[in-house]
Design a protein around this motif. Structure first.
Motif, PDB file in Angstrom:
ATOM      1  N   ARG A   1      13.368  -1.258 -48.775  1.00 51.67           N
ATOM      2  CA  ARG A   1      14.175  -1.648 -47.632  1.00 51.67           C
ATOM      3  C   ARG A   1      15.401  -2.437 -48.064  1.00 51.67           C
ATOM      4  NH1 ARG A   1      16.141  -0.458 -42.755  1.00 51.67           N
ATOM      5  NH2 ARG A   1      16.858  -2.340 -41.697  1.00 51.67           N
ATOM      6  N   THR A   2      15.216  -3.380 -48.990  1.00 57.49           N
ATOM      7  CA  THR A   2      16.338  -4.187 -49.471  1.00 57.49           C
ATOM      8  C   THR A   2      17.373  -3.312 -50.164  1.00 57.49           C
ATOM      9  OG1 THR A   2      14.910  -6.113 -49.747  1.00 57.49           O
ATOM     10  CG2 THR A   2      16.982  -6.117 -50.957  1.00 57.49           C
TER      11      THR A   2
ATOM     12  N   ASP B   1      19.435  -1.593 -47.617  1.00 55.78           N
ATOM     13  CA  ASP B   1      20.397  -2.539 -47.039  1.00 55.78           C
ATOM     14  C   ASP B   1      21.583  -2.752 -47.975  1.00 55.78           C
ATOM     15  OD1 ASP B   1      18.989  -2.903 -44.732  1.00 55.78           O
ATOM     16  OD2 ASP B   1      17.975  -4.728 -45.377  1.00 55.78           O
TER      17      ASP B   1
ATOM     18  N   LYS C   1       4.835  -6.356 -40.494  1.00 58.30           N
ATOM     19  CA  LYS C   1       4.862  -5.526 -41.702  1.00 58.30           C
ATOM     20  C   LYS C   1       3.549  -5.617 -42.467  1.00 58.30           C
ATOM     21  CE  LYS C   1       9.738  -5.080 -42.978  1.00 58.30           C
ATOM     22  NZ  LYS C   1      10.759  -5.382 -44.011  1.00 58.30           N
TER      23      LYS C   1
ATOM     24  N   SER D   1       7.598   5.387 -44.624  1.00 63.07           N
ATOM     25  CA  SER D   1       7.884   4.139 -45.330  1.00 63.07           C
ATOM     26  C   SER D   1       7.350   2.958 -44.536  1.00 63.07           C
ATOM     27  CB  SER D   1       9.393   3.974 -45.537  1.00 63.07           C
ATOM     28  OG  SER D   1      10.049   3.789 -44.294  1.00 63.07           O
TER      29      SER D   1
ATOM     30  N   GLU E   1       8.958   0.341 -43.604  1.00 64.89           N
ATOM     31  CA  GLU E   1       9.912  -0.016 -42.559  1.00 64.89           C
ATOM     32  C   GLU E   1       9.778   0.920 -41.360  1.00 64.89           C
ATOM     33  OE1 GLU E   1      12.554  -2.643 -41.016  1.00 64.89           O
ATOM     34  OE2 GLU E   1      11.645  -2.733 -43.015  1.00 64.89           O
TER      35      GLU E   1
ATOM     36  N   ARG F   1       6.632  -0.013 -39.399  1.00 68.23           N
ATOM     37  CA  ARG F   1       6.839  -1.236 -38.627  1.00 68.23           C
ATOM     38  C   ARG F   1       7.716  -0.946 -37.396  1.00 68.23           C
ATOM     39  NH1 ARG F   1       8.870  -4.963 -35.835  1.00 68.23           N
ATOM     40  NH2 ARG F   1       9.099  -7.123 -36.494  1.00 68.23           N
ATOM     41  N   ASP F   2       8.782  -0.166 -37.567  1.00 66.90           N
ATOM     42  CA  ASP F   2       9.659   0.179 -36.444  1.00 66.90           C
ATOM     43  C   ASP F   2       8.905   0.968 -35.371  1.00 66.90           C
ATOM     44  OD1 ASP F   2      11.758  -1.096 -37.630  1.00 66.90           O
ATOM     45  OD2 ASP F   2      12.696   0.720 -38.419  1.00 66.90           O
TER      46      ASP F   2
END
Length: 446
Positions: free
Chosen positions: A165-166, A169, A290, A355, A357, A360-361
């Motif tokens: 995720r990082t 970003d 998460k 993934s 992320e 979680r979404d």
């Protein structure tokens, strides 16, 4: 004191062919080139050893890097290292010693070189006579990486150091910065042409179009990327880290009232029991959304009443599963594959090719559709609200029976905060610490 590294990498004397065998034993070794087997991501250098007067043994000296690792081709690095090697051998043969002050020797050698130049000064050539002048080897000129190549290179180095995720970003933010640079500074091609003023202007644009918090996130990202470039000698200095952060109000989820909590739980018991169980891990075990998404069936140990999970810091933590949740889990998890994810879109225990992320979404959107839209909650409420709500409950219950310090000490073990300071800041942020009613103080007369 004149150091060999300085004289070698910044000197300007004429070089001669000095690569012949030494006629007698010398106090130094022949300089050698280290090329990392051609790997341009590693540092190349020249190295040698010199006789240590204290031990009488040869001692490896500091590696000589100079400017070589700024070059991004093998040819350029070999050319410059060969020049450094030749200069170093010449200096060592002239008597330079890394264990002593070479200042006087340096001055003496300079005077000798000047006399040699005067004696060997070329006379006016006669007709039909050609004078050949020995050319001085030229250093390879520094070539800057392009802005795009430099950003891509730094992101590549970050690939195995940060979370997926990082990295996404970082990549998105770097692309936006590159696009902004192309629009506002089209003449800038190399990474070394990017200035602090340009980055500040970019961050100001981000702030005006979004928020101070988002601007600070871009600053952190670019500072990390530029620090990587500095560490790999692609730029001279990471000036982004000296750009100050702006004060911003962090995102905060409100806590639920007791009535709101009861209404939500009753609604989910009927409409979405799986989502309700997901929420109970946040409320009762104080996991983050998460972390709940990471859970697998086998992570829960019913014999010890514990679970093991990777937390925000990527470390493996052991958490107590309270009895209130354990009984419910024993009934629903019996017979499920221990290697399967506990929560999936359709049922408990199963495979889910997505993934972290994305998982979680999914549950955030599911909570919005089933709970927030139904009750009319705004953006101030989310899955995190349950964690805040129940930590507040536990703290206020503990502080009724003990001092605030004792209550916080016990709460740290429950929530997993690593320091008292971090827990206290968290409690202040969610307004968990409230004073007792002070009406009697308002009724006092002056």
């Amino acid at each position: 004191m004149h150091l060999i590294n300085e004289l070698l990498t910044f000197g300007s004397k004429t070089e001669h062919d000095l690569e012949h065998d030494l006629e007698h034993k010398t106090p130094f070794s022949i300089p050698k080139i280290y090329d990392a087997d051609g790997d341009l991501t590693k540092r190349w250098y020249v190295y040698f050893s010199y006789l240590d007067p204290k031990t009488g043994k040869m001692k490896r000296q500091k590696n000589i890097y100079g400017q070589v690792n700024r070059h991004k081709t093998k040819e350029a690095r070999y050319a410059l290292l060969a020049l450094y090697k030749k200069r170093l051998l010449k200096l060592l043969k002239e008597g330079y010693n890394p264990f002593v002050d070479n200042t006087e020797h340096y001055k003496s050698q300079q005077q000798k070189d000047q006399k040699v130049k005067q004696v060997n000064a070329p006379t006016k050539p006669t007709e039909n006579k050609v004078v050949l002048k020995e050319e001085e080897p030229k250093e390879v000129q520094k070539s800057s990486m392009s802005l795009k190549d430099a950003l891509d290179y730094a992101l590549k180095l970050k690939k195995n150091l940060v979370s997926e995720r990082t990295l996404v970003d970082y990549t998105n933010r770097c692309k936006l910065f590159e696009t902004w640079m192309n629009e506002h500074h089209a003449d800038v091609k190399g990474i070394d042409q990017v200035s602090k003023m340009m980055v500040v202007a970019f961050l100001n644009d981000v702030q005006l179009n979004t928020s101070p918090r988002n601007r600070n996130n871009y600053r952190t990202c670019l500072s990390t990327i530029f620090q990587t470039l500095e560490g790999n000698e692609i730029i001279n200095k990471n000036f982004v880290k000296n750009i100050p952060k702006l004060q911003s109000n962090p995102e905060r989820h409100k806590t639920f009232t007791q009535k709101q909590e009861n209404d939500i739980f009753e609604h989910l018991e009927d409409k979405d029991p799986v989502l309700l169980l997901f929420i109970k891990f946040i409320a009762y075990v104080f996991l983050r959304p998460k972390e709940v998404c990471r859970l697998k069936v086998g992570d829960i140990d019913f014999d010890e009443n514990i679970l093991k999970i990777k937390v925000k810091t990527k470390t493996l933590k052991t958490k107590i599963v309270p009895e209130i949740l354990l009984k419910e889990l024993e009934e629903v998890l019996e017979g499920l594959d221990k290697d399967s994810y506990l929560f999936t879109p359709k049922a408990l225990g199963g495979e889910w090719e997505a993934s972290l992320e994305a998982r979680r979404d999914y549950f955030s959107k599911r909570f919005k559709a089933v709970v927030k839209d139904h009750f009319g909650f705004n953006q101030d409420y989310g899955l995190y609200s349950f964690r805040h709500t129940y930590i507040t409950k536990v703290y206020r219950a503990l502080v009724k029976e003990s001092s605030p310090f004792a209550a916080k000490s016990k709460l740290m073990q429950i929530t997993g905060h690593t320091t008292m300071g971090a827990l206290e800041k968290y409690l202040r942020d969610i307004d968990a610490e409230l004073p007792e009613d002070y009406s009697q103080l308002l009724n006092t007369k002056a």
